[in-house]
Design an enzyme around this catalytic site. Structure first.
Site, mmCIF file in Angstrom:
data_model
loop_
_atom_site.group_PDB
_atom_site.id
_atom_site.type_symbol
_atom_site.label_atom_id
_atom_site.label_comp_id
_atom_site.label_asym_id
_atom_site.label_seq_id
_atom_site.Cartn_x
_atom_site.Cartn_y
_atom_site.Cartn_z
ATOM 1 C CB CYS A 52 4.522 -8.649 -21.533
ATOM 2 S SG CYS A 52 4.316 -9.949 -22.744
ATOM 3 C CG ASN A 88 2.338 -6.517 -26.302
ATOM 4 O OD1 ASN A 88 2.867 -6.233 -27.369
ATOM 5 N ND2 ASN A 88 2.844 -7.423 -25.496
ATOM 6 C CD GLU A 89 3.364 -11.272 -27.322
ATOM 7 O OE1 GLU A 89 3.285 -11.868 -26.235
ATOM 8 O OE2 GLU A 89 4.358 -11.352 -28.061
ATOM 9 C CD GLU A 95 8.452 -5.360 -22.697
ATOM 10 O OE1 GLU A 95 8.641 -6.051 -23.714
ATOM 11 O OE2 GLU A 95 7.581 -5.631 -21.854
HETATM 12 O O1 AHR Z 1 10.136 -8.905 -26.225
HETATM 13 C C1 AHR Z 1 9.876 -9.612 -25.060
HETATM 14 C C2 AHR Z 1 8.419 -9.988 -24.922
HETATM 15 O O2 AHR Z 1 8.052 -10.844 -25.959
HETATM 16 C C3 AHR Z 1 7.457 -8.844 -25.059
HETATM 17 O O3 AHR Z 1 7.269 -8.193 -23.861
HETATM 18 C C4 AHR Z 1 6.201 -9.516 -25.477
HETATM 19 O O4 AHR Z 1 5.359 -8.672 -26.223
HETATM 20 C C5 AHR Z 1 6.671 -10.742 -26.218
HETATM 21 O O5 AHR Z 1 6.053 -11.877 -25.769
#
Ligand code: AHR
Length: 659
Positions: A246, A377-378, A49
């Site tokens: 994120c 993603n989340e 990321e």
């Molecule tokens: O790894 C950091 C963050 O943690 C990522 O962006 C997210 O997916 C998770 O909350």
């Protein structure tokens, strides 16, 4: 008073049980004759990321920050030290941003009123890492009005203005023209800057001022930082997940990662503020933007380079639910779904297709052979499941063989998780992404998490995890040894359940020493150096020893999930003809184990790899980057059972050749 008596008794019994435990010798049984399941080649992978300056300022080797003057403050990162803005208009020169075309809207107009001393200086990403005798490639665009500027001088300088690399260019044309030059640094410096001075008076426009080391990964022009890719390569990852995290979702929908804007000519890619720029008050990074020089084509190429399956994750029309939680209405979802379909075409389509042609024009006519795609993603709740169904239907209709990764929210337990798992199971989802940011203790206590998991349920992608020494998103989290060996204990559980757990990755992957927002991180770097944390070596150890077939390893018929602080998993590798046993001792003292291996004929020699450190707080650092690294020694196979002593807080990998 009573309280004291109880606690004294309790401590006493703890001591006794630990002495008793240490006096005992555990006998572990391994059955090498029976493959429980195949280990997926994707079992251990990487999660990338653009957080912590991992892309711009990190993996992407560009040394100029804000090269195209597209940051919100267009001259951020650029100093003009000699400009005296007084009412008498005595400045010797000045630069101001001018707005033009569609994506890359700004350029820098420099007006030199006299030719004495005006300088434009780029500060790099918290400095520029420059190595003695290394070559650097400079490029820029310029439009020299009426040939006014006779020469532009580029110099690498340090904080004392000492010059240790220089080149110059005569800008010949009134029209926008590309210029390139190469020069060699005469010193090593971690915090260099690029100084630009001008000869002549008048106006010149500048844009895309770029500086890259010549020495990049695979020597690709304007490519990736070699040392960082090497660290990724050395893990032998089964997959590369990108671009997050994120960052996929965005704080708002318009802020989401849009892969289509990250491909094509680098200078046409639209610069955007990185969402981590403003995320944490404890670590605001106002100069954090995305140039997308490292975009989706480069991610696919990187995956190919390091032998990893590409695993892109896309927005599902839901902005980060920790931020705005903005939703694309169901009736407005089409462009998001289309992005996913087009991405598959970009990766796999024939060169005659719209997106396949773009890939081909970028230098990769052969398909990237994409097999996985992630939807969101989340995300959590009803809104996610509703949107996931739409994506699933459209993707499977057009690309039935693409495996879809669905999400289960930010936590591996609780209401949102339970709801997502229930729904995804009913939908017969193929691969569910779970995230675990928990305490080291949680990791040790959850080595049995998948032992009773429904073998017919969705497969698991342990997509983001890290043991946190303090707590989630806390800047005081450390990459310490307790976190690392606790992850190892947990991973034995993932490996023992390879029938359902098919992909796993630590997160986040990288962090710049001076520009991080999130800890802990697997790899740390500054502008000159990089190192793997203890957690990195845990990942590497499991990955390069993942084998091909899962074997059973038990004590008294039970899996080792922390009895006497012991954890274990075993595999065989049909290619190297080895039995590989992983043992984690999380106890405060060493333990003897005896391994009764049945169903294989052993050769006389093997090897023993050990990752160990004395203290829970130990870490790798820039000063001591190899403090916690695997040490390999020869192992002499004994007749009968194999006897091993496992040091306190240790991970042991025993590799035995079979005949
Ligand atoms: O790894 C950091 C963050 O943690 C990522 O962006 C997210 O997916 C998770 O909350």
């Amino acid at each position: 008073m009573k309280r004291n008596v109880i606690s004294t008794l309790f401590i006493g019994s703890l001591l006794l049980s630990s002495i008793y435990a240490n006096a005992q010798k555990a006998t572990l049984e391994v059955d090498a004759s029976k493959t429980i399941t195949k280990i997926q080649p994707t079992m251990f992978g990487l999660f990338f990321e653009d957080i912590n300056f991992a892309a711009d300022g990190g993996l992407y080797a560009e040394m100029i920050k804000n090269r195209s003057f597209e940051f919100e403050k267009p001259l951020m990162g650029w100093e003009q030290p000699n400009t005296k803005r007084s009412s008498l208009n005595k400045e010797s020169g000045s630069a101001l941003p001018i707005n033009i075309a569609a994506n890359n809207t700004n350029f820098c107009r420099v007006e030199i009123n006299n030719d004495k001393g005006y300088a434009l200086i780029n500060e790099g990403f918290r400095g520029m890492g420059v190595k003695k005798d290394a070559k650097y490639n400079l490029s820029f665009k310029a439009a020299n009005h009426n040939g006014a500027i006779k020469k532009i001088i580029f110099q690498l300088i340090n904080k004392d203005q000492k010059v240790f690399g220089e080149t110059s260019i005569v800008p010949k044309s009134d029209d926008w023209t590309n210029y390139t030059a190469q020069f060699t640094a005469t010193e090593t410096e971690a915090k260099a800057k690029l100084k630009i001075t001008f000869q002549g008076t008048g106006t010149i426009d500048l844009d895309m001022i770029s500086l890259f080391p010549e020495d990049t990964w695979k020597n690709r022009k304007n490519g990736l930082r070699k040392d960082l890719v090497q660290l990724l390569y050395d893990v032998k990852p089964g997959f590369l997940r990108f671009p997050g995290g994120c960052i996929v979702e965005g704080r708002t929908l318009s802020d989401r990662y849009q892969w289509k804007k990250s491909v094509g000519n680098v200078e046409d890619r639209e610069t955007k503020m990185n969402r981590w720029n403003v995320e944490f008050n404890h670590k605001l990074t106002p100069d954090y933007f995305q140039s997308f020089g490292l975009g989706f084509f480069e991610y696919f190429q990187l995956s190919e380079d390091i032998g990893a399956e590409p695993l892109p994750i896309l927005s599902c029309g839901m902005a980060c639910q920790y931020n705005t939680g903005e939703l694309a209405l169901m009736s407005e979802l089409d462009p998001y779904v289309q992005d996913a379909l087009d991405l598959i075409e970009f990766a796999n389509g024939a060169v005659t297709t719209t997106w396949g042609k773009i890939r081909s024009d970028m230098g990769h006519p052969k398909p990237f052979n994409l097999k996985y795609i992630g939807v969101g993603n989340e995300q959590w709740g009803v809104d996610y499941i509703e949107r996931y169904k739409v994506f699933e239907k459209a993707i499977k209709a057009k690309y039935p063989n693409i495996i879809i990764v669905s999400g289960s929210g930010p936590s591996p337990d609780g209401e949102h998780f339970d709801y997502a798992m229930k729904e995804l199971k009913e939908l017969k989802a193929e691969l569910v992404d779970e995230h675990y940011y928990k305490s080291p203790q949680w990791f040790r206590e959850n080595a049995g998490r998948y032992d009773n998991y429904d073998r017919k349920g969705p497969k698991i992608f342990a997509g983001e995890y890290a043991a946190q020494s303090v707590s989630g998103a806390n800047p005081n989290n450390r990459n310490n040894w307790e976190c690392a060996f606790s992850e190892a204990a947990f991973i034995t559980g993932l490996e023992r359940n390879a029938a359902v757990v098919q992909l796993t990755s630590y997160a986040p992957l990288m962090a710049h020493e001076d520009a991080w927002q999130w800890t802990p991180d697997m790899i740390w770097f500054n502008n000159l150096e990089s190192y793997g944390s203890a957690n990195y070596y845990v990942q590497q150890l499991f990955s390069i020893n993942k084998g091909t077939d899962l074997l059973d390893i038990t004590q008294d018929g039970k899996a080792l999930i922390g009895q006497n602080n012991l954890y274990a998993s075993a595999v065989k590798d049909v290619n190297s003809k080895e039995i590989i046993i992983k043992l984690v001792n999380t106890a405060t003292s060493s333990q003897e184990v005896s391994i009764d291996l049945k169903g294989a004929k052993l050769g006389s020699k093997g090897s023993l790899i050990r990752l160990v450190s004395a203290n829970l707080q130990d870490e790798n650092t820039f000063a001591d980057p190899k403090k916690i690294t695997p040490k390999q020694s020869e192992y002499k196979v004994t007749k009968g059972k194999q006897q091993l002593s496992l040091p306190a807080y240790s991970i042991t990998v025993l590799k035995l050749k079979t005949t």
